[in-house]
Design a protein around this motif. Structure first.
Motif, PDB file in Angstrom:
ATOM      1  N   ARG A   1       0.851  -1.202   0.000  1.00  0.00           N
ATOM      2  CA  ARG A   1       0.000   0.000   0.000  1.00  0.00           C
ATOM      3  C   ARG A   1       0.874   1.235   0.000  1.00  0.00           C
ATOM      4  O   ARG A   1       1.976   1.251   0.528  1.00  0.00           O
ATOM      5  CB  ARG A   1      -0.964  -0.028   1.193  1.00  0.00           C
ATOM      6  CG  ARG A   1      -0.342  -0.029   2.557  1.00  0.00           C
ATOM      7  CD  ARG A   1      -1.389  -0.307   3.637  1.00  0.00           C
ATOM      8  NE  ARG A   1      -1.767  -1.715   3.684  1.00  0.00           N
ATOM      9  CZ  ARG A   1      -1.135  -2.627   4.443  1.00  0.00           C
ATOM     10  NH1 ARG A   1      -0.110  -2.287   5.191  1.00  0.00           N
ATOM     11  NH2 ARG A   1      -1.499  -3.883   4.431  1.00  0.00           N
ATOM     12  N   TYR A   2       0.365   2.232  -0.655  1.00  0.00           N
ATOM     13  CA  TYR A   2       1.005   3.548  -0.654  1.00  0.00           C
ATOM     14  C   TYR A   2       0.032   4.489   0.016  1.00  0.00           C
ATOM     15  O   TYR A   2      -1.121   4.128   0.265  1.00  0.00           O
ATOM     16  CB  TYR A   2       1.270   4.025  -2.080  1.00  0.00           C
ATOM     17  CG  TYR A   2       2.177   3.129  -2.887  1.00  0.00           C
ATOM     18  CD1 TYR A   2       3.534   3.027  -2.589  1.00  0.00           C
ATOM     19  CD2 TYR A   2       1.677   2.388  -3.960  1.00  0.00           C
ATOM     20  CE1 TYR A   2       4.361   2.202  -3.341  1.00  0.00           C
ATOM     21  CE2 TYR A   2       2.503   1.567  -4.709  1.00  0.00           C
ATOM     22  CZ  TYR A   2       3.837   1.475  -4.394  1.00  0.00           C
ATOM     23  OH  TYR A   2       4.652   0.668  -5.129  1.00  0.00           O
ATOM     24  N   SER A   3       0.473   5.711   0.286  1.00  0.00           N
ATOM     25  CA  SER A   3      -0.537   6.658   0.768  1.00  0.00           C
ATOM     26  C   SER A   3      -0.639   7.787  -0.236  1.00  0.00           C
ATOM     27  O   SER A   3       0.346   8.198  -0.857  1.00  0.00           O
ATOM     28  CB  SER A   3      -0.186   7.170   2.162  1.00  0.00           C
ATOM     29  OG  SER A   3       0.954   7.957   2.098  1.00  0.00           O
TER      30      SER A   3
ATOM     31  N   GLY B   1      -1.949   1.428 -13.778  1.00  0.00           N
ATOM     32  CA  GLY B   1      -2.234   1.834 -12.402  1.00  0.00           C
ATOM     33  C   GLY B   1      -2.704   0.716 -11.494  1.00  0.00           C
ATOM     34  O   GLY B   1      -2.969   0.945 -10.311  1.00  0.00           O
ATOM     35  N   THR B   2      -2.806  -0.521 -12.009  1.00  0.00           N
ATOM     36  CA  THR B   2      -3.301  -1.611 -11.161  1.00  0.00           C
ATOM     37  C   THR B   2      -2.189  -2.263 -10.337  1.00  0.00           C
ATOM     38  O   THR B   2      -2.490  -3.030  -9.421  1.00  0.00           O
ATOM     39  CB  THR B   2      -4.000  -2.702 -11.991  1.00  0.00           C
ATOM     40  OG1 THR B   2      -3.154  -3.030 -13.088  1.00  0.00           O
ATOM     41  CG2 THR B   2      -5.346  -2.262 -12.502  1.00  0.00           C
ATOM     42  N   GLY B   3      -0.928  -1.987 -10.679  1.00  0.00           N
ATOM     43  CA  GLY B   3       0.149  -2.495  -9.819  1.00  0.00           C
ATOM     44  C   GLY B   3       1.161  -3.404 -10.490  1.00  0.00           C
ATOM     45  O   GLY B   3       1.897  -4.121  -9.806  1.00  0.00           O
ATOM     46  N   LYS B   4       1.252  -3.358 -11.829  1.00  0.00           N
ATOM     47  CA  LYS B   4       2.213  -4.232 -12.515  1.00  0.00           C
ATOM     48  C   LYS B   4       3.648  -3.924 -12.100  1.00  0.00           C
ATOM     49  O   LYS B   4       4.409  -4.819 -11.728  1.00  0.00           O
ATOM     50  CB  LYS B   4       2.090  -4.077 -14.039  1.00  0.00           C
ATOM     51  CG  LYS B   4       0.765  -4.539 -14.597  1.00  0.00           C
ATOM     52  CD  LYS B   4       0.724  -4.433 -16.106  1.00  0.00           C
ATOM     53  CE  LYS B   4       0.865  -3.018 -16.614  1.00  0.00           C
ATOM     54  NZ  LYS B   4      -0.222  -2.114 -16.229  1.00  0.00           N
TER      55      LYS B   4
ATOM     56  N   THR C   1       3.287  -6.515 -20.025  1.00  0.00           N
ATOM     57  CA  THR C   1       3.119  -5.999 -21.383  1.00  0.00           C
ATOM     58  C   THR C   1       1.657  -5.652 -21.641  1.00  0.00           C
ATOM     59  O   THR C   1       0.759  -6.204 -21.017  1.00  0.00           O
ATOM     60  CB  THR C   1       3.603  -7.032 -22.434  1.00  0.00           C
ATOM     61  OG1 THR C   1       3.415  -6.477 -23.728  1.00  0.00           O
ATOM     62  CG2 THR C   1       2.846  -8.347 -22.352  1.00  0.00           C
ATOM     63  N   HIS C   2       1.451  -4.705 -22.542  1.00  0.00           N
ATOM     64  CA  HIS C   2       0.095  -4.403 -22.982  1.00  0.00           C
ATOM     65  C   HIS C   2      -0.200  -5.114 -24.298  1.00  0.00           C
ATOM     66  O   HIS C   2      -1.304  -5.039 -24.815  1.00  0.00           O
ATOM     67  CB  HIS C   2      -0.075  -2.887 -23.199  1.00  0.00           C
ATOM     68  CG  HIS C   2      -0.199  -2.125 -21.924  1.00  0.00           C
ATOM     69  ND1 HIS C   2       0.747  -1.226 -21.487  1.00  0.00           N
ATOM     70  CD2 HIS C   2      -1.147  -2.153 -20.962  1.00  0.00           C
ATOM     71  CE1 HIS C   2       0.367  -0.724 -20.323  1.00  0.00           C
ATOM     72  NE2 HIS C   2      -0.776  -1.272 -19.986  1.00  0.00           N
ATOM     73  N   ASN C   3       0.817  -5.774 -24.843  1.00  0.00           N
ATOM     74  CA  ASN C   3       0.685  -6.363 -26.170  1.00  0.00           C
ATOM     75  C   ASN C   3       0.131  -7.794 -26.069  1.00  0.00           C
ATOM     76  O   ASN C   3       0.844  -8.732 -25.718  1.00  0.00           O
ATOM     77  CB  ASN C   3       2.073  -6.354 -26.839  1.00  0.00           C
ATOM     78  CG  ASN C   3       1.994  -6.791 -28.279  1.00  0.00           C
ATOM     79  OD1 ASN C   3       1.196  -7.651 -28.631  1.00  0.00           O
ATOM     80  ND2 ASN C   3       2.822  -6.189 -29.115  1.00  0.00           N
TER      81      ASN C   3
HETATM   82  N1  LIG Z   1       5.837   5.410  -4.518  1.00  0.00           N
HETATM   83  C1  LIG Z   1       4.521   5.561  -4.674  1.00  0.00           C
HETATM   84  N2  LIG Z   1       3.810   6.374  -3.880  1.00  0.00           N
HETATM   85  C2  LIG Z   1       2.475   6.518  -4.020  1.00  0.00           C
HETATM   86  N3  LIG Z   1       1.745   5.870  -4.945  1.00  0.00           N
HETATM   87  C3  LIG Z   1       2.404   5.039  -5.774  1.00  0.00           C
HETATM   88  C4  LIG Z   1       3.825   4.839  -5.691  1.00  0.00           C
HETATM   89  N4  LIG Z   1       4.181   3.946  -6.656  1.00  0.00           N
HETATM   90  C5  LIG Z   1       3.049   3.624  -7.301  1.00  0.00           C
HETATM   91  N5  LIG Z   1       1.989   4.269  -6.780  1.00  0.00           N
HETATM   92  C6  LIG Z   1       0.590   4.142  -7.229  1.00  0.00           C
HETATM   93  O1  LIG Z   1       0.266   2.765  -7.206  1.00  0.00           O
HETATM   94  C7  LIG Z   1      -0.525   2.412  -8.325  1.00  0.00           C
HETATM   95  C8  LIG Z   1       0.127   1.261  -9.077  1.00  0.00           C
HETATM   96  O2  LIG Z   1       1.329   1.735  -9.714  1.00  0.00           O
HETATM   97  P1  LIG Z   1       2.159   0.850 -10.728  1.00  0.00           P
HETATM   98  O3  LIG Z   1       3.271   1.683 -11.239  1.00  0.00           O
HETATM   99  O4  LIG Z   1       2.497  -0.438 -10.081  1.00  0.00           O
HETATM  100  O5  LIG Z   1       1.062   0.594 -11.869  1.00  0.00           O
HETATM  101  P2  LIG Z   1       1.194  -0.121 -13.277  1.00  0.00           P
HETATM  102  O6  LIG Z   1       0.102  -1.145 -13.331  1.00  0.00           O
HETATM  103  O7  LIG Z   1       2.579  -0.589 -13.504  1.00  0.00           O
HETATM  104  O8  LIG Z   1       0.831   1.070 -14.258  1.00  0.00           O
HETATM  105  P3  LIG Z   1       1.368   1.417 -15.743  1.00  0.00           P
HETATM  106  O9  LIG Z   1       0.834   0.354 -16.652  1.00  0.00           O
HETATM  107  O10 LIG Z   1       0.724   2.754 -16.003  1.00  0.00           O
HETATM  108  O11 LIG Z   1       2.849   1.486 -15.691  1.00  0.00           O
HETATM  109  C9  LIG Z   1      -0.687   3.690  -9.136  1.00  0.00           C
HETATM  110  O12 LIG Z   1      -1.965   4.220  -8.842  1.00  0.00           O
HETATM  111  C10 LIG Z   1       0.402   4.586  -8.657  1.00  0.00           C
HETATM  112  O13 LIG Z   1       0.001   5.931  -8.730  1.00  0.00           O
END
Ligand SMILES: Nc1ncnc2c1ncn2[C@@H]1O[C@H](COP(=O)(O)OP(=O)(O)OP(=O)(O)O)[C@@H](O)[C@H]1O
Length: 240
Positions: free
Chosen positions: A28-30, A59-62, A217-219
């Motif tokens: 979790r982040y804040s 933005g889902t967390g990959k 990947t998105h592909n």
């Molecule tokens: N250090 C951080 N502090 C606060 N929020 C963060 C931090 N790192 C990531 N997040 C948030 O966590 C969520 C997941 O981020 P992540 O980069 O893992 O997504 P992703 O699935 O890889 O997205 P993308 O495909 O756009 O690269 C996002 O909403 C991002 O804004």
């Protein structure tokens, strides 16, 4: 290595241990003071020689998941096992050692060292690991040759195409013979034909060296060529 003994992921029977296992991982982040739960008990086990595509909306967390698996970040809950070894209680230097030896990372923007040649970019991580320059150079030229860059050894990154640069980044990531290869959108900035080349190169390496690969990947077409596809839904890893 007693505390390191792995519990087996459910349903694996007598199968050999996964080389990577994210078990009940939380992160979790804040955001403006409010908690932002990205991973809520995610499970992912990857076996040697297996390739897994991670496909999920932005933005889902990959990247978060890859960073946790690559020991670049620590989870807020759960455990990351590498080669059957729990990593959360290891010292920083042990984590760094595992990261250097067991894990290779390929980024979307390759991060090659611009002032060094293709060969030197692949030689350097091996020398940091302690190999002699001669051995490192031999390995590097063999690996780059395998990836179709035998004629490009002395080119600097700026003298290489995007796909060539990305293949150098792959060679660098696997130069120390890691057990796991993690790649974050490795073909994201490439045209479809070049992306196809880079993906084929990755696939060959995974099969030839029994690497475990997790590739975000998105592909979908490229993801379709991997052994398994997973996504992240509501903070959990789900098979597609
Ligand atoms: N250090 C951080 N502090 C606060 N929020 C963060 C931090 N790192 C990531 N997040 C948030 O966590 C969520 C997941 O981020 P992540 O980069 O893992 O997504 P992703 O699935 O890889 O997205 P993308 O495909 O756009 O690269 C996002 O909403 C991002 O804004």
């Amino acid at each position: 290595m007693s505390e390191a003994a792995i519990e087996k992921p459910a349903g694996t029977g007598e199968r050999e241990a996964p080389v990577l296992w994210l078990h009940a991982v939380e992160r979790r982040y804040s955001e403006a003071g409010a908690p932002l739960e990205i991973l809520k008990g995610a499970e992912l086990a990857v076996w040697p020689g297996e390739s897994v595509a991670l496909i999920a909306p932005s933005g889902t967390g990959k990247s978060t998941l890859l960073h946790l698996a690559g020991l670049l970040e620590a989870p807020d809950g759960g455990e990351v096992y590498i080669g059957g070894r729990a990593t959360s209680k290891l010292s920083d230097s042990e984590r760094t050692r595992i990261r250097r030896i067991d894990i290779g990372f390929v980024y979307q923007f390759h991060h090659l060292l611009p002032e060094f040649s293709a060969l030197e970019n692949v030689v350097l991580p091996q020398m940091i690991r302690g190999l002699s320059k001669k051995v490192a150079r031999n390995n590097a030229s063999e690996l780059l040759g395998y990836l179709g860059l035998g004629e490009r050894l002395s080119h600097r990154p700026s003298e290489l195409s995007g796909g060539e640069q990305q293949r150098v980044a792959i060679a660098r990531a696997v130069a120390n013979a890691p057990r796991i290869l993690m790649a974050d959108e490795p073909t994201g900035n490439l045209d479809p034909k070049t992306a196809d080349h880079v993906f084929s190169a990755l696939g060959q390496l995974v099969r030839a060296s029994r690497l475990a690969a997790v590739i975000a990947t998105h592909n979908m077409e490229l993801a379709g060529r991997m052994d398994r596809r997973v996504t992240i839904r509501d903070g959990l890893v789900v098979e597609l």
